[in-house]
Design a protein around this motif. Sequence first.
Motif, short mmCIF file in Angstrom:
data_model
loop_
_atom_site.label_atom_id
_atom_site.label_comp_id
_atom_site.label_asym_id
_atom_site.label_seq_id
_atom_site.Cartn_x
_atom_site.Cartn_y
_atom_site.Cartn_z
N GLU A 115 -12.97 -11.16 -10.57
CA GLU A 115 -11.75 -11.22 -10.91
C GLU A 115 -10.92 -9.89 -11.44
OE1 GLU A 115 -11.27 -14.30 -13.75
OE2 GLU A 115 -12.29 -15.83 -12.58
N ILE A 116 -11.56 -9.20 -12.23
CA ILE A 116 -10.93 -7.96 -12.52
C ILE A 116 -11.06 -7.01 -11.32
CG2 ILE A 116 -11.64 -5.84 -13.99
CD1 ILE A 116 -13.15 -7.70 -16.12
N GLN A 117 -11.77 -6.81 -10.76
CA GLN A 117 -11.64 -6.19 -9.21
C GLN A 117 -10.61 -6.49 -8.27
OE1 GLN A 117 -15.46 -6.07 -7.03
NE2 GLN A 117 -14.24 -5.75 -5.19
N ALA A 118 -10.32 -7.86 -8.06
CA ALA A 118 -9.22 -8.23 -7.38
C ALA A 118 -7.88 -7.73 -8.26
CB ALA A 118 -9.35 -9.67 -7.45
N LYS A 119 -7.73 -7.81 -9.55
CA LYS A 119 -6.70 -7.48 -10.30
C LYS A 119 -6.30 -6.05 -10.02
CE LYS A 119 -6.39 -11.25 -13.62
NZ LYS A 119 -6.76 -11.41 -15.00
N LEU A 120 -7.45 -5.28 -9.98
CA LEU A 120 -7.24 -3.69 -9.79
C LEU A 120 -6.83 -3.32 -8.70
CD1 LEU A 120 -10.20 -2.48 -11.90
CD2 LEU A 120 -8.01 -1.87 -12.50
N GLU A 121 -7.41 -4.16 -7.57
CA GLU A 121 -7.11 -3.93 -6.19
C GLU A 121 -5.64 -4.11 -6.08
OE1 GLU A 121 -11.11 -5.13 -3.82
OE2 GLU A 121 -9.68 -6.70 -4.13
N ASP A 122 -5.01 -5.26 -6.61
CA ASP A 122 -3.52 -5.42 -6.49
C ASP A 122 -2.77 -4.54 -7.24
OD1 ASP A 122 -3.72 -7.98 -5.10
OD2 ASP A 122 -3.88 -8.91 -7.03
N SER A 123 -3.34 -3.92 -8.34
CA SER A 123 -2.71 -2.91 -9.36
C SER A 123 -2.66 -1.60 -8.42
CB SER A 123 -3.14 -2.64 -10.51
OG SER A 123 -2.72 -1.73 -11.27
N VAL A 124 -3.86 -1.11 -7.92
CA VAL A 124 -3.80 0.14 -7.16
C VAL A 124 -2.97 0.18 -6.01
CG1 VAL A 124 -5.46 1.56 -5.96
CG2 VAL A 124 -6.08 0.86 -8.25
N PHE A 125 -2.89 -1.06 -5.07
CA PHE A 125 -2.15 -1.38 -4.13
C PHE A 125 -0.76 -1.23 -4.37
CE2 PHE A 125 0.28 -4.30 -1.18
CZ PHE A 125 -0.13 -3.52 0.14
N GLU A 126 -0.28 -1.93 -5.44
CA GLU A 126 1.03 -1.77 -5.96
C GLU A 126 1.70 -0.35 -6.14
OE1 GLU A 126 3.73 -3.11 -9.56
OE2 GLU A 126 2.03 -4.03 -9.09
N LEU A 127 0.82 0.35 -6.90
CA LEU A 127 1.00 1.69 -7.26
C LEU A 127 1.08 2.45 -5.91
CD1 LEU A 127 -1.11 2.05 -10.62
CD2 LEU A 127 1.40 2.09 -10.46
N GLY A 128 0.15 2.24 -5.07
CA GLY A 128 0.16 2.98 -3.77
C GLY A 128 1.12 2.80 -2.96
N ASN A 129 2.21 1.51 -3.25
CA ASN A 129 2.96 1.31 -2.32
C ASN A 129 4.28 1.97 -2.88
OD1 ASN A 129 1.95 -0.24 -0.48
ND2 ASN A 129 2.28 -2.36 -1.42
N LEU A 130 4.38 2.51 -4.32
CA LEU A 130 5.58 3.22 -4.82
C LEU A 130 5.94 4.16 -3.95
CD1 LEU A 130 4.59 3.48 -8.62
CD2 LEU A 130 6.20 2.12 -7.46
N ASP A 131 5.23 5.09 -3.29
CA ASP A 131 5.59 6.36 -2.39
C ASP A 131 6.58 5.37 -1.30
OD1 ASP A 131 4.44 8.07 -3.87
OD2 ASP A 131 2.81 8.31 -2.59
N ASP A 132 6.08 4.38 -0.81
CA ASP A 132 6.94 3.96 0.23
C ASP A 132 8.20 3.11 -0.24
OD1 ASP A 132 4.72 4.13 2.02
OD2 ASP A 132 3.74 2.38 1.90
N GLU A 133 8.19 2.62 -1.45
CA GLU A 133 9.44 1.93 -2.02
C GLU A 133 10.33 3.15 -2.35
OE1 GLU A 133 9.27 -1.16 -4.91
OE2 GLU A 133 7.08 -1.23 -4.48
N ILE A 134 9.72 4.24 -2.84
CA ILE A 134 10.67 5.27 -3.23
C ILE A 134 11.41 6.12 -1.97
CG2 ILE A 134 10.75 7.76 -4.08
CD1 ILE A 134 8.49 6.97 -6.00
#
Length: 550
Positions: free
Chosen positions: A323-342
């Motif tokens: 469960e922690i791994q899944a949450k971290l994957e979402d978090s890292v994915f979200e942060l990784g998407n910041l560049d695209d959103e910016i």
Amino acid sequence: MITTLSIKNYALIEKLSIDFSKGFSIITGETGAGKSIILGALGLVLGKRADLTSLKNKEEKCIIEAQFEISKYNLEAFFEANDLDYEEDTIIRREILPSGKSRAFINDSPVNLQELQELGLFLIDIHSQQQTQELSDENVQFEIIDAIADVQGDMVAYQSVLKSYKSDKTKLNSLIKKQSESAKEQEYNTFVLNELIEAQLKSGEQEILEADFEKLNNVEIIKEAIDKSLAIANEEQIGVSHNLKEIKAALQKIASFSPEYSSQLERITSLQIEFEDIADELNRCSEKLINDPEQLDLISQKLQLIFNLQKKHQVSSVDELLEIQAKLEDSVFELGNLDDEIAELTTSIEQKSEQLDGLADAIHKKRLDSIPILSQKLISILETLGMPNVRFNIEVKKTATYFANGKDELQFLFSANKGTDFGLLKKVASGGEMSRIMLAVKAILAQYSKLPTLIFDEIDTGVSGEIAIKMGEIMKEMSQKMQIFAITHLPQIAAKGDAHFKVFKSTVGEDTQSELKLLSEEERVVEIAQMLSGTIVSDSALNHAKALLN
């Protein structure tokens, strides 16, 4: 335009109801007689805040009601947008209760103060001496120029894009801040995530690994126990299997004698089959037992890794780690998407900036075109008001800043006399000059505005004589297109009105009241004569008053 005003239990007014007509109406009265009370009552109708000090009798509610004829002013859209009944004769009512609570109604539908204020902007402009000073404010000056420039359509579009532009800028700044603040967190989360991914965790594997570990770690003890069990089971003379066969053979001899013996035979036969199956299973277990130190070491390492991860993340199962791994994957994915959103927001901001520049340029051009028109009209009116040498220097300059009304800065300079330098209105214009300039501005705006009613509250400050007559004539001319009220102390202006109201105080017992009265022609002559000469009216004052009226 306003057609009726009714006031009950407000300030010094116990009860008052007065009808108004179109054209030019005059309101006069001695200082303190209650002219400001009338304006205060109108202010409440237009959405100003109220308090208990407004009540004459603190135990009764105050009611102010005004009726407006609005058929010519295209206000249907406002009523529809606010879910109100549209009536050509619209009634606005304001009530102040003894408790201090205030209520407002438009055509008997309850409304809030904001809705009242918005409608009021379409109905009445009350011009006070304070507003004359606001003429030197840049926003007010822009309003004057923009009314003549007719930039309303461009301004609505500009402000719509500007709102979206600012929203995108806010989001972008928030994302950039989040990106900056999350850099270290992202690095740590990525490290932890990789740690969990590399562990290749599977649901339920911990239990299997622990069981395998116990087998491999105790292989000698297990093999010894199984071998001993098999030896006991399979011993030729005294083994369990041999003995079960012997018992079965003995019971077969007597099974036919009684159902009881037959039952015992069936049970021993079942027991023999089950025991042989157990022996076979133990034999297979024995064959599978291998002393494998390398496998034991691998299982031990994997279990230790799982235990370390559970301790690190303060959990007790592999499923919780997953469960922690899944949450971290979402978090890292979200942060990784910041560049695209910016990047997307940056592109959007650039596009909206281009739109804003285009709209601001259109507004700027129209403003430039309107300046000569405004200057010419101002000078023309002010010359008739005794300012023959008046000049204006109005400059609109582009900037790089997006203001609420475009990208322009405005410089509104003025000179009243030959040989004097231009200066800011508030610094170089006298009170009388400011009053005349404001009247000129209002007269010009009346040509472009569809506002039904304009009230001048002592705009004649600092003027007299012939200039006052000219001011009265200008207001009279304005009243051809809109309803005009003038609260004045000058007889020259009072004489220009189509209707003349007088505010006065009366004493009833121990009570002082303010009243408003429409004057007859004879009463009007006397009122203007008193304005000319004071309380004692002379024949010459009466004749002068008649001359002004004619």
